[in-house]
Design an enzyme around this catalytic site. Sequence first.
Site, mmCIF file in Angstrom:
data_model
loop_
_atom_site.group_PDB
_atom_site.id
_atom_site.type_symbol
_atom_site.label_atom_id
_atom_site.label_comp_id
_atom_site.label_asym_id
_atom_site.label_seq_id
_atom_site.Cartn_x
_atom_site.Cartn_y
_atom_site.Cartn_z
ATOM 1 N N GLY A 12 0.843 -1.197 0.000
ATOM 2 C CA GLY A 12 0.000 0.000 0.000
ATOM 3 C C GLY A 12 0.874 1.242 0.000
ATOM 4 O O GLY A 12 1.880 1.307 0.702
ATOM 5 N N ALA A 58 0.139 6.344 4.802
ATOM 6 C CA ALA A 58 0.915 5.516 5.725
ATOM 7 C C ALA A 58 2.011 4.759 4.983
ATOM 8 O O ALA A 58 3.176 4.770 5.393
ATOM 9 C CB ALA A 58 -0.009 4.545 6.455
ATOM 10 N N SER A 62 -16.759 17.762 1.797
ATOM 11 C CA SER A 62 -15.885 17.926 2.962
ATOM 12 C C SER A 62 -16.613 18.444 4.188
ATOM 13 O O SER A 62 -17.488 19.300 4.121
ATOM 14 C CB SER A 62 -14.758 18.886 2.623
ATOM 15 O OG SER A 62 -14.108 19.282 3.807
ATOM 16 N N ARG A 98 -18.905 13.579 13.600
ATOM 17 C CA ARG A 98 -19.566 12.978 12.448
ATOM 18 C C ARG A 98 -20.682 12.008 12.825
ATOM 19 O O ARG A 98 -21.740 12.003 12.215
ATOM 20 C CB ARG A 98 -18.520 12.248 11.602
ATOM 21 C CG ARG A 98 -17.585 13.225 10.963
ATOM 22 C CD ARG A 98 -16.459 12.557 10.230
ATOM 23 N NE ARG A 98 -15.685 13.581 9.542
ATOM 24 C CZ ARG A 98 -14.585 13.327 8.844
ATOM 25 N NH1 ARG A 98 -14.117 12.099 8.755
ATOM 26 N NH2 ARG A 98 -13.953 14.300 8.238
#
Lengths: 260, 255, 644
Positions: free
Chosen positions: C40, C44, C284, C337
Amino acid sequence: MSNFAKTFSSSLGKKLVMALTGLFLCTFLIVHLVGNLQLFKDDAGQAFNAYAYFMTHFTPIKVVSYLLYASIIIHAIYALIISLGNKKARPIGYAVQAGNQNSPWTSRNMGILGTILLVFIVVHMGDFWWKYHNADLPYAKYEISLDNPNDIQVSELPYDANRLVHSEITDLQAGKRIVVSKDLYKIVNNAFQTWWYVLLYVIAMSALSFHLIHGFRSAFQTIGWNNSRYLPLVRFIGVWVFGVLVPLAFAAMPLYFFFK
Amino acid sequence: MSKNMNLTLKVWRQKNADTKGKFVTYQAGHVSPDMSFLEMLDVVNEDLTKKGDDPIHFDHDCREGICGACSLHINGRPHGPKHGITTCQLHMRSFNDNDTVVIEPWRAEAFPVIRDLAVDRGAFDRIQAAGGFVSVNTGGVPDANAIAIPKVIADEAFNSATCIGCGACVAACKNASAMLFVSAKVSQLALLPQGQPERYHRVQAMVAQMDAEGFGSCTNTGACEAECPKEISITNIARMNRDYFTAKLIKQEEA
Amino acid sequence: MKLDAKIPEGPLAEKWSKHKFNLKLVNPANKRKYTVIVVGTGLAGASAAASLAALGYNVKAFCYQDSPRRAHSIAAQGGINAAKNYQNDGDSVHRLFYDTIKGGDYRAREGNVYRLAEVSVNIIDQCVAQGVPFAREYGGLLDNRSFGGSQVSRTFYARGQTGQQLLLGAYSALNRQINLGKVQMFTRHEMMDVVKIEGEAKGIVTRDLITGEIETHAAHAVLLCTGGYGNVFYLSTNAMGCNVTAAWKAHKRGAFFANPCFTQIHPTCIPVSGDHQSKLTLMSESLRNDGRVWAPKTVELAQKLRSGEIKVTDLKEEDRDYFLERKYPAFGNLVPRDVASRNAKEMVDEGRGVGASGIAVYLDFAEAIGRLGEDAVRARYGNLFDMYQQITDENPYKQPMRIYPAVHYTMGGLWVDYNLQTTVKGLYCLGEANFSDHGANRLGASALMQGLADGYFVIPYTLGDYLATIGPKAVDVKHPSFEEAKKNVVDRVNQLLSLKGTKTVNEYHRELGHIMWEYCGMARTEAGLTKAKGMIRELREDFWKNALVSGSNNEFNQSLENAGRVADFLELGELMIDDALDRKESCGGHFRLESQTEEGEALRDDENYAYAAAWEYKGDDQDEVLHKEELVFENVKLSQRSYK
């Protein structure tokens, strides 16, 4: 390979060559145009012939003119090299390509326009430059009154291999200045009596217009001179001076002789 | 809500890089104007799969216009008929009932076709790897506010940095030139103070790699700028040219 | 097996410094004898690969995309948090720690979260040094904005494309190492399995997505930075290719999977428009700085709006219910959220939803446009407004946006200790793929922070400790474990390719998504979850009988890729249900209808559920075994979250 050679074999370097030679040719066009304005003078070509002599016999100008020929050749050869490279960069083309949706026609057809111009330059130089240098042109004899420079008597002299291309004598007794030059003016005048020849020139000048509308501005982009404050000026000159004024003025010359 | 459409698709099909491709015609029925272009292809692919045919392969991922994976040359234009968006953001309401839609892969020597509409854009990564970075290791850097950067410069650098690496510039250019892509990264770092130490080395290294990949030359048509989904300006190209010539002809710094 | 999180002893603020000192180091000259695999290349992965290569390790990096730059971190819009306190508004490392722990509804580890807040300041420095063009003030210094769940402005941003700019920064650092020969990059490669030798991860099996070749790669350690599994819901804001396969294969090889049911449903997404929909688009969270969320006051009004009888712009002010401002006056539209999402769902459930489907509420900018002017709003959110208009064909400057929650992020993931090591030695997990820092709900602008913290500033220290312990002896791909793993992968691929049924893989995926959204989405019940478990089992069985996978292995085959990923989602879905069933409390994004306060807020049960649920795989079609890591809170007082 030296760094210098590497620069000019890179894709950017090749474009720099195009831009610099192109801009040089643009400055030449201005000089050429200003000189050719003598054609419009009503002096039976005296000033024009004198100008032609000056341009071909003054050493610094001769040097520049060789630079000019080289520029034309280099500009054309590099255009060819770049075009071939660009062809190779897309071996399989699109079935549909809507170029008109994203770019001006002129910018996509510089090669065609340039080819027209190259053909034109060959014809143009063959008919005038080559003949002036090599052909057995007649001479014009101008007798200009010292009191009134507009009073010019012109007569034709046959070709004579021993005659100087251009000579000037001032005869104080007769009150005249006598100028004898190779009569390029006459060649010009005669050439532009043929309608298709005039048409060729008009077409070539419209090609020049389109070529320069894109080319002038494009050269600045390539060199990297795109200061946002001066860019509008560059665009203005590219379109109005080199795209309109210069080609129109050049095209006016054959038309002037044709309709005179 | 407007009614569904029927479209004729002419799609480039090519099994792999080594075989020859051809156009195949498909009918796409009941296309909702609210579908995205890729969702329309999804539906076609579901039908093809059920019929036992191979689905049409195309690159796509985020489907919100930022990853740069989707490509597609649609009716002669990269990312289709609208400005400033990617194919995944193109909606079918931009088409009319009974339209014929020609779909081709990006065409460039440097972007070989992998299958159907998917091409290999590894050349872009190699150009970036040649110099598209500031050489800092992790850690040991100054405080983020140690250097003040004028807002206009930061904004301009940002505009250059929004490139998504989709390749539309190459696809649109009649010369398959990658100048807009390369110049966007060169510009971003040339504008910022962080990029200064390697500025002249970077531009030479990235241009050399670009040339080695077999992209064409820029002839300043402006097609790249017009088709760029992020509307990146060709001012970047001029800036790169200037830096390149400065590097090569004035600085004499070896790449 | 007892889970040991290896949280260092000592005061919270000193844990990380002390730990760093206690970690073993690898001598600089020895580093080049080690190889590390990074799977990946998002925030990260790219940051880890670049940082480890810069230290001197040899790195092999893998991604399924055609370029590492396309990882889905690129799509993050709003920003990245950091406790810089540049705004002088009372921020500190401790406050960021506190906000994050509280935002996560007290289901994250104190030690990890504190470390995250601590290194957050270094991330901004690092990114600026790379040339990331963050937004700036006219004075030339960095600008900040505020985000949900906090009362300070600590979010750094780059217009609406912060994730893109941060990823391109990490990508450039990765490129530099590729150029130096320290990173070997494998694009269009999918990780198909982890290879273990004597219980420790020593390599991976990959499939070259172009040629179909099944390859083995050996290394001294394997890092999974493979993102979240939100696509189990079929519709999510994730990229189409986001998948759980790498993490799931690791799970099957012994890595525990923690808190799988903790998924984040993001409140402001563009609503679904039809069956053809392939993904959802996020608007967003930063929009909630200036946008006001509302629904019509009555069901009647909502019905009239849906049928087109009245237009939204005709609705009078007193007919609008700004429900977040009404219920949470302190945080207003900037509640976390999970809270915002749940309230939107409540409106829709009451019949007050809008849009043709009735499954949406409004996000209104009229007030902001009146206050700031259209140009100022355009400058702040122009690209998001354009994106909205592109998708919906509605002009958000003239009428409010329609929004509805959508799956966005998964807090759950592979269980890791303080060193980011999974329960398999030598196998590490970073970023969204692990479970560690966000508890039951992630605050906005914290995902980017965590991904980069793990990659730039945690793993370079903690991995060294493990590598120093095992020594630099080379790993041989000829070891029988590699052959065995490779054979398994080949068998699995062939099994998938042999499926020549009648239903496409997409159809299974969509059905799975429906089940997950319906029963394991924003509201969950014992009965619903139990039913869903059975449904998923049936669907999975059916998949292996009637699915239709086209093509062959030795070619670019997107049908096969998708089939493999969906097959894994079909297994993961059941584990998520198990986890949701086990957790008979509500917390963060996990809302059990059986456990709510009188006001309908999530009601935690700290006495019984203050643990991370780590699940151990026991074999196909067998229930997994739960291991509990008790969460110890020494520095914060557990309280009912209140944003009123």
